[in-house]
Design a protein around this motif. Structure first.
Motif, PDB file in Angstrom:
ATOM      1  N   ALA A 160       0.851  -1.109  -0.164  1.00 22.17           N
ATOM      2  CA  ALA A 160       0.018  -0.064  -0.171  1.00 22.17           C
ATOM      3  C   ALA A 160       0.820   1.234  -0.063  1.00 22.17           C
ATOM      4  O   ALA A 160       0.391   2.291  -0.504  1.00 22.17           O
ATOM      5  N   GLU A 161       2.295   1.100   0.435  1.00 18.51           N
ATOM      6  CA  GLU A 161       3.024   2.285   0.708  1.00 18.51           C
ATOM      7  C   GLU A 161       3.393   2.562  -1.007  1.00 18.51           C
ATOM      8  O   GLU A 161       3.884   3.801  -1.399  1.00 18.51           O
ATOM      9  N   THR A 163       1.677   1.685  -3.671  1.00 17.29           N
ATOM     10  CA  THR A 163       0.634   2.088  -4.841  1.00 17.29           C
ATOM     11  C   THR A 163       0.265   3.502  -4.684  1.00 17.29           C
ATOM     12  O   THR A 163      -0.679   3.900  -5.437  1.00 17.29           O
ATOM     13  N   THR A 164       0.889   4.239  -3.650  1.00 19.50           N
ATOM     14  CA  THR A 164       0.315   5.571  -4.046  1.00 19.50           C
ATOM     15  C   THR A 164       0.940   6.435  -5.077  1.00 19.50           C
ATOM     16  O   THR A 164       0.661   7.248  -5.495  1.00 19.50           O
ATOM     17  N   CYS A 165       2.231   5.716  -5.503  1.00 15.34           N
ATOM     18  CA  CYS A 165       2.765   6.264  -6.631  1.00 15.34           C
ATOM     19  C   CYS A 165       2.650   5.222  -7.850  1.00 15.34           C
ATOM     20  O   CYS A 165       2.637   5.608  -9.032  1.00 15.34           O
ATOM     21  N   GLN A 167       1.188   2.605  -9.813  1.00 17.71           N
ATOM     22  CA  GLN A 167      -0.114   2.101 -10.134  1.00 17.71           C
ATOM     23  C   GLN A 167      -0.471   0.578  -9.975  1.00 17.71           C
ATOM     24  O   GLN A 167       0.280  -0.039 -10.708  1.00 17.71           O
ATOM     25  N   GLY A 174       4.667   8.316 -15.698  1.00 16.72           N
ATOM     26  CA  GLY A 174       5.628   8.966 -14.994  1.00 16.72           C
ATOM     27  C   GLY A 174       6.528   8.268 -14.197  1.00 16.72           C
ATOM     28  O   GLY A 174       7.458   8.944 -13.613  1.00 16.72           O
ATOM     29  N   ILE A 175       5.620   7.482 -13.345  1.00 22.61           N
ATOM     30  CA  ILE A 175       6.508   6.387 -12.480  1.00 22.61           C
ATOM     31  C   ILE A 175       6.348   4.961 -12.865  1.00 22.61           C
ATOM     32  O   ILE A 175       4.996   4.560 -13.373  1.00 22.61           O
TER      33      ILE A 175
ATOM     34  N   LYS B 337      -4.136   4.064   5.100  1.00 24.09           N
ATOM     35  CA  LYS B 337      -4.003   2.331   4.803  1.00 24.09           C
ATOM     36  C   LYS B 337      -3.638   1.960   6.025  1.00 24.09           C
ATOM     37  O   LYS B 337      -3.916   0.868   6.517  1.00 24.09           O
ATOM     38  N   GLU B 406       8.235  14.974 -13.986  1.00 21.03           N
ATOM     39  CA  GLU B 406       7.336  14.036 -14.556  1.00 21.03           C
ATOM     40  C   GLU B 406       7.226  12.787 -13.496  1.00 21.03           C
ATOM     41  O   GLU B 406       6.092  12.431 -13.608  1.00 21.03           O
ATOM     42  N   GLY B 410       3.446  11.202 -12.606  1.00 15.85           N
ATOM     43  CA  GLY B 410       3.066   9.828 -12.387  1.00 15.85           C
ATOM     44  C   GLY B 410       2.665   9.761 -10.963  1.00 15.85           C
ATOM     45  O   GLY B 410       1.517   8.839 -10.729  1.00 15.85           O
TER      46      GLY B 410
END
Lengths: 227, 422
Positions: A160-161, A163-165, A167, A174-175, B337, B406, B410
């Motif tokens: 979960a830490e 999936t903040t960035c 996907q 971009g990540i 979370k 960028e 994301g």
């Protein structure tokens, strides 16, 4: 099916070499496979860029890392996102370059047979040994760490830490995506950040407080997602 | 204000039954109920994770008045012309698809004894665990001359949506050579770099469209987040355009006149063309109505974000007083979370893992000039405590700054997918 992990305490390029062999590849057979590449790529002493970049030291190198070669924007982006040419990454790229990296200049349709890919990676690895990529110099992982069997449920919580960035469905805006990664590539990447052999400060920070068990747990989770 | 208990007579029987019921239900037919108030980075994330991870074992209701959520994060990029308003808009369809019962209404009261939430539209919703993630409201009288009735003349634009659109329209209508003023907030407030990223984005717009315009900031704080990075960027990109008056020169003594359109700093009155007033902040009102605030904020236990006033209420994000984390969407999402894991464990017996938190805030200074600051945090007995952190460096190469920008794109795609399940 994983081959036994022997003698993995080594610098990353050497690790990648062993990993190349781990795909079951035979460098000698790979020399034959590489004939399908030589219209565009050279490897070995005196290798120079042709249509494609020269491939010495490709194993363990960051993508798009040769400053004197003009990469496609897609490949340059992969480089900026710190894609490392591990054996596994090459294996997936070579299976279908344009599926793995839409926008790559590489017009080759890919090597469908896993044995051919393993062989050619083993062949390329034989030209990569001993020259550490700058980010990876001195980076070491023990076979015990690579072989740790992670707690996937703990991994789901820890993820979960991520999936903040990153996907969860694998989209990349971009990540980079981190689902569908092979366990070894994932574990290697996380330890590379933890030991500050990869540069992104946010990732170094996140990795810095993950123990071996936690990295293994995350790998178990993301491998599950990938499957 | 405490709501009259008689309001809840209609559902009193069910509420009483739930009061007596143990958290782990032996009877098996009544699902435990979680109610989440506020559908932003904290609330939407908590609702989605509890619904998703409990696989239907917990009934999750999200109470959120708006049908379209506009993210505060990236709203400055909209002011600068890098985004359109639609880029900030998100619906709750993905949450509904994840099994969350989304109720579009205002929560107007919490009866902690009966464990019910009263809705503005009438009726109430019972809970076993209540999660409050109401964001911020403004402290009344914080900026003399300004109150909410003045927000059309002098927008705060610190809750994204129509206020942000209004501020952009005012910026674009500014006369040539006019003055854009900002009254910056005192600590603690939502999004510490936010006012300064906003100044950067306003300057970016003005440089191209109104280059003789000025930006005047009245700031009650000695220093601010990423100050060296912003000041380096302002000198490089917007030389001579931005004047910040700190507390040493009376920046903490600012008042406004929304009719005359003036800003008075330390007794000096200046006519302004646009005035963005960002007042001092406090927890969203429902936290106060629930009686879980102490002063302006709601103190929580770091291990699970539970309220120090009520173990069955958790408070997330900006409204919480938790320790070292900045008030940011990223922080709220991270806290959500941890909270979701703890709440699910309490209600279904699922595994509960130790709390761990992280935050990263990206800011855009000019085209492709992105910077970031981040940290990791852990739960101690006293608070959420910082473990380690990083910040972008001054003098970084253009390539690094572009990669940082960028990366922020994301992250936006990532966190909104994480919140809304898009």
């Amino acid at each position: 099916m994983r081959a036994p992990r022997a003698a993995l305490i080594c610098a990353l390029p050497l690790l990648a070499t062993v990993a190349g062999a781990e795909l079951g590849g035979d460098a000698k057979a790979g020399e034959q496979v590489f004939r399908r590449c030589i219209a565009c790529h050279q490897v070995g002493p005196d290798a120079r860029h042709r249509t494609g970049p020269q491939l010495n030291d490709i194993l363990g190198a960051p993508a798009a890392s040769q400053g004197d070669y003009r990469y496609s924007p897609a490949m340059a982006k992969a480089g900026a996102e710190e894609l490392i040419w591990t054996a596994e990454a090459l294996n997936r790229f070579l299976a279908s370059p344009r599926a793995y990296m839409p926008g790559t200049k590489m017009g080759f349709r890919g090597l469908a047979a896993p044995e051919d890919r393993a062989d050619v990676i083993a062949y390329l690895a034989s030209f990569s040994e001993g020259t550490a990529a700058p980010q990876a110099a001195g980076f070491a992982l023990s076979p015990e760490v690579l072989a740790l069997d992670g707690d996937a449920e703990y991994g789901a919580y820890l993820a979960a830490e991520c999936t903040t960035c990153h996907q969860a469905d694998g989209d990349n805006d971009g990540i980079p995506a981190i689902i569908n990664m092979q366990q070894e590539a994932f574990v290697t990447a996380m330890h590379a950040y933890k030991q500050k052999h990869r540069a992104n400060p946010a990732m170094q920070l996140i990795a810095s407080r993950l123990g071996d068990e936690e990295i293994a747990a995350l790998a178990a989770h993301f491998t599950t997602l990938g499957n | 204000m405490k709501l009259d208990r008689r309001m809840f007579i209609g559902t009193g029987a069910a509420a009483t039954a739930s009061l007596a019921a143990p958290m782990l239900r032996a009877d098996g037919h009544a699902k435990p109920r979680v109610v989440v108030i506020g559908g932003g980075a904290g609330g939407a994330t908590a609702a989605r994770y509890i619904a998703k991870d409990s696989e239907g074992a917990i009934s999750v209701t999200l109470i959120e008045p708006t049908r379209t959520y506009y993210t505060c994060f990236f709203s400055n990029l909209y002011l600068g012309g890098f985004k359109e308003i639609g880029d900030l808009a998100h619906s709750y369809g993905g949450l509904a698809a994840s099994g969350v019962n989304v109720v579009h209404d205002w929560a107007v009261g919490v009866d902690r004894d009966a464990r019910t939430v009263a809705l503005a539209g009438g009726g109430s919703v019972g809970y076993d665990k209540l999660i409050l993630s109401p964001g911020i409201d403004f402290v009344e009288g914080a900026v003399p001359g300004w109150d909410l009735s003045a927000q059309n003349a002098m927008p705060h634009a610190y809750k994204a949506g129509s206020q942000t659109e209004l501020l952009r329209a005012q910026l674009r209508a500014m006369p040539q050579g006019g003055t854009f003023a900002m009254v910056a907030p005192p600590n603690p407030y939502r999004c510490p770099p936010g006012p300064y990223e906003r100044v950067s984005m306003v300057a970016h717009y003005l440089k191209a469209n109104n280059p003789t315009a000025k930006i005047l900031i009245a700031d009650p704080k000695e220093g601010f987040s990423k100050q060296a990075l912003f000041e380096e960027g302002w000198a490089a990109h917007y030389s001579g355009m931005i004047e910040r008056i700190g507390p040493d020169f009376g920046g903490g003594d600012a008042s406004v006149d929304p009719v005359a359109m003036t800003l008075t700093i330390d007794g000096d009155e200046t006519p302004v063309d646009v005035c963005n007033v960002i007042p001092a902040m406090k927890a969203g009102r429902i936290a106060e109505l629930a009686g879980v605030t102490d002063g302006n904020w709601a103190p929580v236990n770091a291990a699970d974000m539970s309220s120090k006033a009520d173990p069955d209420i958790h408070v997330l994000g900006d409204a919480s007083q938790q320790g070292d984390m900045p008030k940011s969407g990223f922080s709220a999402n991270s806290q959500a979370k941890v909270c979701a894991n703890a709440v699910r464990g309490a209600l279904t017996g699922s595994r509960v893992f130790p709390a761990r938190f992280s935050n990263t805030c990206w800011s855009l200074i000019d085209i492709n000039d992105g910077v970031k600051v981040g940290a990791t945090y852990e739960a101690t007995d006293e608070k959420i405590a910082k473990v380690d952190g990083f910040v972008s460096q001054t003098g970084e190469s253009a390539e690094v700054r572009q990669a940082t920008y960028e990366e922020s794109e994301g992250w936006y795609a990532g966190i909104t997918a994480d919140m809304f399940g898009a």
